[in-house]
Structure formats: structure tokens, C-alpha cells
Write a protein that holds these residues in place. Structure first.
Motif, PDB file in Angstrom:
ATOM      1  N   SER A 155       0.847  -1.187   0.000  1.00 56.89           N
ATOM      2  CA  SER A 155       0.000   0.000   0.000  1.00 56.89           C
ATOM      3  C   SER A 155       0.886   1.241   0.000  1.00 56.89           C
ATOM      4  CB  SER A 155      -0.932   0.009   1.218  1.00 56.89           C
ATOM      5  OG  SER A 155      -0.194  -0.017   2.429  1.00 56.89           O
ATOM      6  N   VAL A 156       0.304   2.377  -0.405  1.00 57.51           N
ATOM      7  CA  VAL A 156       1.046   3.626  -0.534  1.00 57.51           C
ATOM      8  C   VAL A 156       0.539   4.630   0.487  1.00 57.51           C
ATOM      9  CG1 VAL A 156       1.759   5.473  -2.113  1.00 57.51           C
ATOM     10  CG2 VAL A 156       1.194   3.197  -3.017  1.00 57.51           C
ATOM     11  N   ASP A 157       1.458   5.332   1.147  1.00 55.45           N
ATOM     12  CA  ASP A 157       1.069   6.444   2.009  1.00 55.45           C
ATOM     13  C   ASP A 157       2.196   7.474   2.053  1.00 55.45           C
ATOM     14  OD1 ASP A 157       2.957   5.448   3.769  1.00 55.45           O
ATOM     15  OD2 ASP A 157       1.544   4.907   5.345  1.00 55.45           O
ATOM     16  N   ALA A 158       1.976   8.531   2.826  1.00 53.39           N
ATOM     17  CA  ALA A 158       2.974   9.597   3.021  1.00 53.39           C
ATOM     18  C   ALA A 158       3.410  10.245   1.707  1.00 53.39           C
ATOM     19  CB  ALA A 158       4.198   9.063   3.777  1.00 53.39           C
ATOM     20  N   GLN A 159       2.480  10.362   0.753  1.00 50.48           N
ATOM     21  CA  GLN A 159       2.813  11.006  -0.525  1.00 50.48           C
ATOM     22  C   GLN A 159       2.987  12.510  -0.311  1.00 50.48           C
ATOM     23  OE1 GLN A 159       0.041   9.238   0.239  1.00 50.48           O
ATOM     24  NE2 GLN A 159      -0.781   8.139  -1.524  1.00 50.48           N
ATOM     25  N   THR A 160       4.123  13.038  -0.752  1.00 54.62           N
ATOM     26  CA  THR A 160       4.426  14.455  -0.546  1.00 54.62           C
ATOM     27  C   THR A 160       5.081  15.034  -1.793  1.00 54.62           C
ATOM     28  OG1 THR A 160       4.799  14.040   1.819  1.00 54.62           O
ATOM     29  CG2 THR A 160       5.590  16.124   0.939  1.00 54.62           C
ATOM     30  N   LEU A 161       4.586  16.197  -2.219  1.00 51.06           N
ATOM     31  CA  LEU A 161       5.162  16.911  -3.354  1.00 51.06           C
ATOM     32  C   LEU A 161       6.164  17.934  -2.837  1.00 51.06           C
ATOM     33  CD1 LEU A 161       5.018  17.587  -6.462  1.00 51.06           C
ATOM     34  CD2 LEU A 161       3.286  19.293  -5.833  1.00 51.06           C
ATOM     35  N   SER A 162       7.337  17.998  -3.446  1.00 49.02           N
ATOM     36  CA  SER A 162       8.342  18.972  -3.027  1.00 49.02           C
ATOM     37  C   SER A 162       7.874  20.385  -3.365  1.00 49.02           C
ATOM     38  CB  SER A 162       9.675  18.681  -3.724  1.00 49.02           C
ATOM     39  OG  SER A 162       9.546  18.846  -5.136  1.00 49.02           O
ATOM     40  N   PRO A 163       8.345  21.394  -2.620  1.00 48.37           N
ATOM     41  CA  PRO A 163       7.925  22.783  -2.883  1.00 48.37           C
ATOM     42  C   PRO A 163       8.184  23.247  -4.304  1.00 48.37           C
ATOM     43  CG  PRO A 163       8.997  22.639  -0.741  1.00 48.37           C
ATOM     44  CD  PRO A 163       9.190  21.305  -1.412  1.00 48.37           C
ATOM     45  N   ASP A 164       9.265  22.750  -4.929  1.00 47.85           N
ATOM     46  CA  ASP A 164       9.564  23.142  -6.312  1.00 47.85           C
ATOM     47  C   ASP A 164       8.845  22.259  -7.329  1.00 47.85           C
ATOM     48  OD1 ASP A 164      10.950  20.758  -6.182  1.00 47.85           O
ATOM     49  OD2 ASP A 164      12.939  21.678  -6.250  1.00 47.85           O
ATOM     50  N   GLU A 165       8.056  21.298  -6.836  1.00 42.85           N
ATOM     51  CA  GLU A 165       7.230  20.406  -7.658  1.00 42.85           C
ATOM     52  C   GLU A 165       8.058  19.559  -8.626  1.00 42.85           C
ATOM     53  OE1 GLU A 165       3.694  22.206  -9.264  1.00 42.85           O
ATOM     54  OE2 GLU A 165       3.506  23.589  -7.572  1.00 42.85           O
ATOM     55  N   LYS A 166       9.272  19.225  -8.193  1.00 40.19           N
ATOM     56  CA  LYS A 166      10.137  18.368  -9.010  1.00 40.19           C
ATOM     57  C   LYS A 166      10.083  16.906  -8.557  1.00 40.19           C
ATOM     58  CE  LYS A 166      13.609  21.867 -10.237  1.00 40.19           C
ATOM     59  NZ  LYS A 166      15.062  22.226 -10.132  1.00 40.19           N
ATOM     60  N   TYR A 167       9.759  16.683  -7.283  1.00 41.54           N
ATOM     61  CA  TYR A 167       9.820  15.332  -6.740  1.00 41.54           C
ATOM     62  C   TYR A 167       8.560  15.006  -5.937  1.00 41.54           C
ATOM     63  CZ  TYR A 167      14.783  16.088  -7.719  1.00 41.54           C
ATOM     64  OH  TYR A 167      15.972  16.383  -8.317  1.00 41.54           O
ATOM     65  N   ILE A 168       8.228  13.740  -5.931  1.00 47.08           N
ATOM     66  CA  ILE A 168       7.193  13.220  -5.039  1.00 47.08           C
ATOM     67  C   ILE A 168       7.828  12.095  -4.231  1.00 47.08           C
ATOM     68  CG2 ILE A 168       5.007  11.973  -4.889  1.00 47.08           C
ATOM     69  CD1 ILE A 168       4.146  13.424  -7.453  1.00 47.08           C
ATOM     70  N   THR A 169       7.798  12.230  -2.912  1.00 46.76           N
ATOM     71  CA  THR A 169       8.290  11.163  -2.048  1.00 46.76           C
ATOM     72  C   THR A 169       7.094  10.380  -1.539  1.00 46.76           C
ATOM     73  OG1 THR A 169       8.272  12.622  -0.118  1.00 46.76           O
ATOM     74  CG2 THR A 169      10.336  12.447  -1.337  1.00 46.76           C
ATOM     75  N   TYR A 170       7.284   9.099  -1.337  1.00 46.27           N
ATOM     76  CA  TYR A 170       6.191   8.271  -0.830  1.00 46.27           C
ATOM     77  C   TYR A 170       6.756   7.031  -0.142  1.00 46.27           C
ATOM     78  CZ  TYR A 170       6.918   5.596  -5.206  1.00 46.27           C
ATOM     79  OH  TYR A 170       7.451   4.872  -6.246  1.00 46.27           O
ATOM     80  N   ARG A 171       5.881   6.387   0.598  1.00 50.97           N
ATOM     81  CA  ARG A 171       6.264   5.203   1.369  1.00 50.97           C
ATOM     82  C   ARG A 171       5.436   4.018   0.905  1.00 50.97           C
ATOM     83  NH1 ARG A 171       5.730   5.335   7.888  1.00 50.97           N
ATOM     84  NH2 ARG A 171       3.516   5.295   7.333  1.00 50.97           N
ATOM     85  N   LEU A 172       6.067   2.871   0.760  1.00 53.29           N
ATOM     86  CA  LEU A 172       5.367   1.629   0.479  1.00 53.29           C
ATOM     87  C   LEU A 172       5.332   0.779   1.737  1.00 53.29           C
ATOM     88  CD1 LEU A 172       6.654   0.562  -3.062  1.00 53.29           C
ATOM     89  CD2 LEU A 172       4.637   1.893  -2.454  1.00 53.29           C
ATOM     90  N   VAL A 173       4.156   0.260   2.028  1.00 58.24           N
ATOM     91  CA  VAL A 173       3.949  -0.485   3.264  1.00 58.24           C
ATOM     92  C   VAL A 173       3.442  -1.879   2.917  1.00 58.24           C
ATOM     93  CG1 VAL A 173       2.748  -0.533   5.472  1.00 58.24           C
ATOM     94  CG2 VAL A 173       3.337   1.663   4.417  1.00 58.24           C
ATOM     95  N   LYS A 174       4.139  -2.879   3.409  1.00 58.39           N
ATOM     96  CA  LYS A 174       3.721  -4.260   3.175  1.00 58.39           C
ATOM     97  C   LYS A 174       3.382  -4.914   4.505  1.00 58.39           C
ATOM     98  CE  LYS A 174       4.859  -8.609   0.915  1.00 58.39           C
ATOM     99  NZ  LYS A 174       5.820  -9.355   0.062  1.00 58.39           N
ATOM    100  N   SER A 175       2.117  -5.260   4.668  1.00 59.26           N
ATOM    101  CA  SER A 175       1.670  -5.893   5.909  1.00 59.26           C
ATOM    102  C   SER A 175       2.259  -7.286   6.020  1.00 59.26           C
ATOM    103  CB  SER A 175       0.139  -5.967   5.952  1.00 59.26           C
ATOM    104  OG  SER A 175      -0.419  -4.673   5.907  1.00 59.26           O
ATOM    105  N   ALA A 176       2.556  -7.652   7.244  1.00 63.46           N
ATOM    106  CA  ALA A 176       3.104  -8.987   7.487  1.00 63.46           C
ATOM    107  C   ALA A 176       2.061 -10.043   7.165  1.00 63.46           C
ATOM    108  CB  ALA A 176       3.556  -9.107   8.936  1.00 63.46           C
ATOM    109  N   THR A 177       2.492 -11.134   6.605  1.00 65.12           N
ATOM    110  CA  THR A 177       1.587 -12.239   6.287  1.00 65.12           C
ATOM    111  C   THR A 177       1.935 -13.449   7.148  1.00 65.12           C
ATOM    112  OG1 THR A 177       3.048 -12.952   4.491  1.00 65.12           O
ATOM    113  CG2 THR A 177       1.234 -11.467   3.923  1.00 65.12           C
ATOM    114  N   GLY A 178       0.935 -14.222   7.436  1.00 63.01           N
ATOM    115  CA  GLY A 178       1.164 -15.457   8.172  1.00 63.01           C
ATOM    116  C   GLY A 178       1.168 -15.320   9.681  1.00 63.01           C
ATOM    117  N   ALA A 179       1.104 -14.072  10.188  1.00 66.04           N
ATOM    118  CA  ALA A 179       1.092 -13.873  11.642  1.00 66.04           C
ATOM    119  C   ALA A 179      -0.285 -14.236  12.190  1.00 66.04           C
ATOM    120  CB  ALA A 179       1.428 -12.436  11.977  1.00 66.04           C
ATOM    121  N   LYS A 180      -0.330 -15.069  13.179  1.00 70.19           N
ATOM    122  CA  LYS A 180      -1.597 -15.526  13.738  1.00 70.19           C
ATOM    123  C   LYS A 180      -2.214 -14.432  14.600  1.00 70.19           C
ATOM    124  CE  LYS A 180      -3.748 -19.575  15.812  1.00 70.19           C
ATOM    125  NZ  LYS A 180      -3.524 -20.954  16.315  1.00 70.19           N
TER     126      LYS A 180
END
Length: 793
Positions: free
Chosen positions: A224-249
Motif C-alpha cells: 500500500s502507498v502512504d505519506a505522498q508528498t510533493l516537493s515545494p519546487d514540484e520536481k519530486y514526489i516522495t512516498y512510502r510503500l507499506v507491506k503488511s506482514a503475512t502469516g502472523a496468527k
């Protein structure tokens, strides 16, 4: 209606007739009647002329919104229509604070702070969120779904800036060598086929050129994607990818008393040590149309192993000669969102190791994706404290007006204090210093001052100060003893705050933003029943722990009884990292009233801020690392000693009780210090830390599969054979925090140990925090009966 009025009248008569002799029934009623409907959730109107707050003086089922004008300072009820029209309290401002953008009910709104005119930007079924202004303040940047959008204020144009797609990009079909030959042979044999192919190719080229440019598809697989941020000069977008753990009871909590008449399962949480969520940080270069990951392998100390692993060196397996040694991997981390300087020159984010032993404040170069350490805070126990942030939260972090000086908080000197560092010159400065904590920080709109809350006056007081960004002596703005939970008006000329004292509940106050200003009380919330009783002001005392540390405690001293033969009760607050020895109205208000009742009945009560309580700095907070039930319990043993030496208490007539963490300490006291405490009531206790959640427990005890020593010495279930005194256990059966399974397992352990002096009271419809007055009454009647029958023999 008649039945309700009769019940209220009966309760009032009971309370009034026995105003000087409390009962459990009185103090465990709905707090609206026992204490009063206390105000909460203060916020200001954008024009700084009105203060709003939640309140319920009519004692309805739910709070309503009230307001008080700065001029009149008298509360009035806000109509539903007016409340719905108010701007959201949260949101973001333009650089000159002339505009505010906010999300409300899933849509976006733009407020003109000068005219108070509101413009609705979106009206859609899908939620829009996280609105902010771009660097030029001419666009609003927001998220919808997983993607980032921009809204141009002048013409209403909406552009999609990212195009995140789940799954993976489908590969283009490739022809085999044989298929290529067949195709080429066909085109060479038949002129019509070749003409049609050329025509289609030219048409596709024209159509593609006519299409508007769209955001590049970025496939994120199963993340999943979160923390999307556009730089003040609008040259870059930073973002975070999050992968939930699988198999945890995941644990299941059975619910027995249901509308359906069938047992229904409540999905709960995983247990400590389960696989954790994985995080990645990425930079999308808009001009180059490329998206590349930020790696952590070059971060200072990222490969360090925690010291506790040295205890297990001898137990490690011998590696065979032919086994290839694995290359060490960097520790897993959690990335925060980024903080940009307004001119876009500096990009900063917080990186925390998932074992929570390191926090790095990092400068990110989005062009190269390189990270540079600005500040590293390392702790062999765990990183924490006010303003430090938790998980992916940045905590206190921002830029001053020069766009190159960063401010943040750190516990590096043992207490959470405020620091600045100039990113151009690397000059670092500590702005606050001393044996106290900075508990909140806010930068003024002109970026010339900080507004901070600290406990500098006393560990049990909270005051609001103004501090120049260059440092110096802070100006104290609040004078009332207790806690002052301040909200600064948007124009920064007024303070609105909640204040309370140890025997006086919360009320709303307004004052000018000046050092010697007089605060005016706005609300009067105490119920008539509450006023009928003379509530004690507990004395704040100190005593020495066995290791020489000073322990703070609340003392409710009984004046009756023969010296050396008087009974006493020690109360243990919950949560571990929480403060209850203070000069403001306690969140444990029921227990506070119960303590008054105990004193009425000849008991002396001691309430201790034991090791790991908040408000006392890093060493106090981490004093329980790898041994819960160690120093935190010995502080209570030393408290019992203080009672016998200074209050005339019979050492054989001391009881102990508490809920949640307090229930855990009670069990450890009864199991490991059976000659100190004659009776104990453990409410919703943790009995085995390996069964509790990961975020809280792993910080203190690491993981059970890697630090079994810490778990075995810290978990009551391993020490149950030591029980001698009388033990009461109370637990809600639908507790999704500390699961009812905890006490079921302990009960079986006590049965197998043939212990007879214990009992378990179960509450079929209660979660971790009880709701029903009848449950509170039943629980505290049992506690009182336990102490009456065991401590007054």
C-alpha cells in the motif's frame, strides 16, 4: 422518563445523606452525576474571537459543542446548524496564513481567513484527505485513494500527479524466433498486409501524440502507498510503500453475551514477536519520469546488534565449516513523512529502527536518494519520551524562518529537550536544559518564538511558556497550579486552556497571552453531589528507593487508628509509562474517590510514580528494561517500608491493587514479595508478556524468541508458586487489549499449584476499560471486601 428521574433523585438522596461517608455505589455511578460533565476538546474560531469546547452540563447521553466569546467569557450552546458549518479544527495554512485548507466529511474546503468565506472544493463519494498548499500557495495538494492530486485555486483545474497501481505490470508479449520469421514472411508475400500494418502503425503514432500527458503508472505489487508528498519546487514526489506482514496468527476474543444469542468471535491482535510490517521509501522524479527506492545500508549504525544478544552467545549454534556465512543485513526501519524547508532546499525525514534502539534524523537528497545523518539518538533500551515520536510519527520537527535551521527534541542528555541545528553550518544548540521535560512544542506564526509546555516547576505541574528561537530564559505564561493544557488563539493574542487541581476537576479558562495576565474561568462543571463531600488534597511526598533514587508518591493519610497497627493500601497506576503523582485531576478519578473512601474507613493510601512512569526523564522511563517487575516493583516495596516507618502502618496489614500494568505489578507483588503485601487485587492484569502486543512489549523486553530471559523473569505466570496472601483477580471477558485468556491461563496454573486463597471475578460484557456502572460497583465492592476481611483482622 419517570423511572430515570426517580433513579437520579434516589442517587442524589443517597449521596447527600451520606455526604461524609462515601460508598462504592455513590462513587462508581456515571461520572456525569458523581463528578460533573467536564469540558474537553478546546479549539478556537479562526477569527480568534470565540473558544469552542465539548461540554454536557445538561447531563445528556453525549457531549454538545459549546462556545464562549473572548469578550463575554460566558458559555453558550452551539446549534447543530452552526456546528456543521464550522471549519474543521485541523488543516493547513498558506505561508502568510491568509488561507486555510481542510478536509471535512471526506471533502475539501478552502477558508479565506480574512473574510471567513468558505469555498467547497470537492463534493464526491470518494474521500479526499491530507490537503496542503504547494510551494507557491496557488495550488492545493491532496490525496484521493492512493494517489496525489493538485487543485489550481484560480481556475479549479485538477491534475493527477501519481498513478499508483496494485499488482505488477503485464509484460509485453514477445514473439519467438519462429513467430518473427512467419510474420516477416507474410508481410513480404502480401502487399495488402504490409500496407495495413504501416497504416496502423502511423495511426497509433498520431493518436499517442494527441493524447495529453498522464502520470506514469507505478506498480506497487501487494504493497500500500502512504505519506505522498510533493516537493515545494514540484520536481519530486516522495512516498512510502507499506507491506503488511503475512502469516502472523491473530488472537480471537469470544463474545458470549450477544444480541444473536450465539457466541461471536471478535478479531483481536497478534502477539509480541510476530512478523512486522515492512516499509520502503521511494522518490519519484517528475521530470525524468522515474521512481527509485531510498536504501538504508549506508546509515551510520544500521548494522549494529543490540547488547542484550551477548547474553545468548554461549547458546548459539556452532556453524559448520562448509556453511557459507550470510552477509549481514541492515536492520529493518520505519520511515516518517518528509519535512521540507519552505524554499525546497532541504528535505528531512526521521528513520527509526524497528527494534526502536535508534532514531536518525536524516537529510535526503531527492536527486541522488542519498541519506545524510543530521542527528542520531541511540538507546540500548528503547527510544522514547515527549516529542520524540512513535513509529512513523516525526515528533517535534520543523524549520525556522531562515529555511536552514531545523528544530527537534532529543533525550540525549537524559531528559527530552528542545534543540536546533543549522544544516548549512552544522551548528547545534540546546535551547532548554535541566532535570525536567519539554512536553509539547509549537512554533509561532512569525517563527520568532516557541510555545512550550514543561514540568520545570515541579514534576507534578504543567505550565506554558514562550521561548525565543535563539534560546534564553523562557517566559512563563500560566500561573495556576496543576495542569494547564493550552490552545493558542490563531492570532496568538489569547490562551484558552483546561486547568485542574488534584481535588478540583477540569474547567475552561481564557487569558491574554501575557506573563502576568489574569485567567478567567468560563465553565463551572462540578455536580451538586460532588460539592457535598470535602475531597482530600493528597500530599505529594518523596522517599528513597533501594538504589538511592527519589520516588514521588501521593499520600492519603488516615488520622485514625493506633500507631503501628493501622492498615494501608498501595495503588499502582496502569500503562507503565504514565504519571499519576501530580497536582491535577487524575484520569483515575474513580480510584481517587475510592481512596477518599478508604481513608474514611481508616486506611492510609499510597499512590506511587514507580520506575517507568512518565515525567521523570530517560533513566526513569527505561528503568524496567528487560525486567518488568524489577525496579518498578521494588519501588512499591520501598513505598510499603515508607508507610511503616513514617505513617505508623502495621507491616502485616498492607494491601496492593491496580489495573492493567497495575494489575501486573499486583500479581508480581503477591507472587514474588508475599511477605510485604497481605492482600492484592489484580484488575485486567497481564499475566504473561509473551501474550501482549508487539509495539509496547518489544520495546521493553525485546522479542520472546530472542530474549526469553527477559520474558520469564518479567511474567507473573512463571512465579505463581510464591502466592501466600489473599488474591482477587478481576477481568473483562471481551478485553481486546489484555485478553481474558491471560487470567484463564493463570487460573489453571494456580489450580495446578493447589493454591486456595484466590478468586476470579469475570465481567462478560466489559472490555479493558469498564463502561457499565454496575461492573465498576461490583469490582470495587469486591476490592473493598478483600481489604476489610484481610487487613483489619
Amino acid at each position: 422518563m419517570k423511572k430515570t428521574l426517580l433513579t437520579l433523585l434516589t442517587n442524589f438522596i443517597i449521596f447527600t445523606l451520606s455526604a461524609q461517608q462515601l460508598s462504592v455505589e455513590q462513587i462508581m455511578q456515571d461520572p456525569k452525576f458523581t463528578v460533573g460533565a467536564l469540558p474537553s476538546n478546546i479549539f478556537w474560531a479562526e477569527d480568534s474571537k470565540t473558544v469552542y469546547f465539548s461540554w454536557n452540563p445538561e447531563k445528556n447521553k453525549a457531549d454538545s459543542l459549546y462556545g464562549a466569546s473572548v469578550a463575554e467569557k460566558k458559555p453558550f450552546k452551539i446549534s447543530p446548524q452552526t456546528r456543521r458549518a464550522l471549519p474543521a479544527n485541523n488543516g493547513n495554512y498558506s505561508a502568510d496564513f491568509s488561507k486555510k485548507v481542510y478536509a471535512k466529511n471526506g471533502d475539501l474546503f478552502l477558508l479565506d481567513c480574512r473574510t471567513m468565506a468558505i469555498r467547497q472544493i470537492t463534493n464526491t463519494i470518494e474521500n479526499e484527505s491530507n490537503p496542503s498548499f504547494n510551494g507557491k500557495d496557488d495550488k492545493i495538494i491532496f490525496t484521493k485513494g492512493s494517489n496525489l492530486f493538485s487543485f489550481t485555486i484560480s481556475n479549479g483545474e485538477i491534475d493527477q500527479l501519481t498513478n499508483f497501481q496494485t499488482g505488477t505490470k503485464k509484460p509485453e508479449s514477445k514473439l519467438s524466433e519462429q513467430e518473427k520469421w512467419q510474420k516477416q514472411d507474410q508481410l513480404s508475400l502480401f502487399d495488402v498486409l504490409k500496407e495495413r500494418a504501416d497504416k496502423k502503425k502511423e495511426g497509433d503514432k498520431i493518436q499517442k501524440a494527441d493524447l495529453p500527458k498522464r502520470a506514469k503508472e507505478i506498480f506497487v505489487e501487494d504493497k500500500s502507498v502512504d505519506a505522498q508528498t510533493l516537493s515545494p519546487d514540484e520536481k519530486y514526489i516522495t512516498y512510502r510503500l507499506v507491506k503488511s506482514a503475512t502469516g502472523a496468527k491473530t488472537a480471537i476474543v469470544p463474545n458470549y453475551v450477544t444480541e444473536s444469542g450465539f457466541t461471536e468471535d471478535i478479531p483481536a491482535r497478534t502477539k509480541v514477536g510476530a512478523a512486522q510490517t515492512a516499509y520502503e521509501f521511494w522518490v519519484y522524479d517528475i521530470k525524468k519520469d522515474t521512481s527509485l527506492q531510498v536504501f538504508t545500508k549506508d546509515i551510520d549504525g544500521i548494522f549494529d546488534e543490540p547488547d542484550y544478544l551477548k547474553d545468548y552467545v554461549k547458546k548459539s549454534l556452532v556453524v559448520k565449516r562448509d556453511t557459507v556465512k550470510k552477509k549481514p543485513e541492515p536492520r529493518k526501519v520505519i520511515f516518517s513523512n518528509v519535512v521540507w524547508s519552505e524554499d525546497g532546499k532541504y528535505c528531512v525525514l526521521v528513520v527509526k529502527s524497528q527494534d526502536n534502539k535508534d532514531r536518525w534524523i536524516m537529510r535526503l537528497d531527492p536527486a541522488t536518494r542519498k541519506l545524510q545523518t543530521i542527528d542520531r539518538q541511540h538507546d540500548e533500551a528503547w527510544i522514547g519520551g515527549p516529542g520524540i515520536g512513535f513509529g512513523g510519527n516525526v515528533g517535534t520537527l520543523g524549520f525556522l524562518g531562515d529555511n536552514q535551521t531545523l528544530y527537534f527534541q532529543s533525550e540525549v542528555d537524559g531528559y527530552s529537550h528542545l534543540y536546533t541545528i543549522n544544516l548549512a553550518t552544522s551548528v547545534r544548540k540546546q535551547l532548554t536544559k535541566g532535570k525536567f521535560e519539554v512536553q509539547s512544542v509549537q512554533l509561532s506564526r512569525d517563527k520568532q518564538n516557541f510555545y512550550i509546555t514543561t514540568n520545570e516547576v515541579h514534576p507534578g505541574e504543567q505550565h506554558f511558556y514562550r521561548l525565543a528561537v535563539a534560546g534564553g530564559t523562557p517566559t512563563r505564561l500560566t500561573k495556576m497550579v496543576g495542569s494547564n493544557q493550552v490552545v493558542l488563539s490563531p492570532d496568538e493574542t489569547k490562551l484558552a486552556y483546561l486547568n485542574s487541581y488534584s481535588n478540583r476537576p477540569w474547567e475552561v479558562y481564557i487569558q491574554d497571552n501575557e506573563a502576568n495576565a489574569t485567567a478567567t474561568q468560563v465553565t463551572k462543571s462540578q455536580s451538586r453531589q460532588f460539592k457535598e463531600y470535602k475531597w482530600r488534597e493528597p500530599e505529594i511526598v518523596t522517599f528513597k528507593a533501594e538504589d538511592g533514587q527519589t520516588v514521588y508518591a501521593r499520600l492519603y493519610a488516615s488520622k485514625t487508628g493506633e500507631k503501628g497497627k493501622k492498615p494501608a493500601v498501595v495503588f499502582v497506576h496502569g500503562a507503565g509509562y504514565l504519571q499519576n503523582v501530580h497536582k491535577w485531576w487524575s484520569q483515575y478519578f474513580r480510584e481517587y474517590m475510592f481512596h477518599n473512601m478508604l481513608v474514611d474507613n481508616g486506611y492510609t493510601v499510597l499512590d506511587i510514580d514507580y520506575r517507568a512512569s512518565s515525567g521523570y526523564g530517560r533513566d526513569w522511563r527505561t528503568g524496567i528494561y528487560r525486567f518488568m517487575g524489577g525496579k518498578d516493583l521494588s519501588d512499591h516495596v520501598d513505598g510499603a517500608k515508607y508507610l511503616t516507618e513514617t505513617q505508623g502502618i502495621d507491616p502485616k496489614k498492607i494491601g496492593i491493587y491496580g489495573g492493567s500494568y497495575g494489575g501486573f505489578i499486583t500479581l508480581m507483588a503477591m507472587f514474588t514479595k508475599p511477605d510485604v503485601f497481605a492482600a492484592g487485587a489484580a484488575l485486567r492484569p497481564v499475566t504473561d508478556w509473551a501474550a501482549y502486543n508487539h509495539p509496547y512489549t518489544a520495546n521493553i523486553l525485546n522479542e520472546p524468541q530472542t530474549d526469553s530471559i527477559a520474558y520469564q523473569r518479567s511474567s507473573p505466570i512463571y512465579h505463581a508458586e510464591g502466592l501466600k496472601g489473599n488474591l482477587l483477580i478481576c477481568h473483562g471477558m471481551v478485553d481486546v487489549n489484555v485478553h481474558y485468556q491471560d487470567v484463564v491461563r493463570l487460573a489453571q496454573r494456580l489450580i495446578e499449584l493447589r493454591k486456595e486463597n484466590w478468586e476470579l471475578a469475570s465481567y462478560p460484557m466489559e472490555d479493558h476499560g469498564f463502561v457499565e456502572p454496575t461492573s465498576w460497583m461490583d469490582e470495587y465492592k469486591r476490592i473493598f471486601k478483600l481489604f476489610e476481611t484481610t487487613l483489619k483482622k
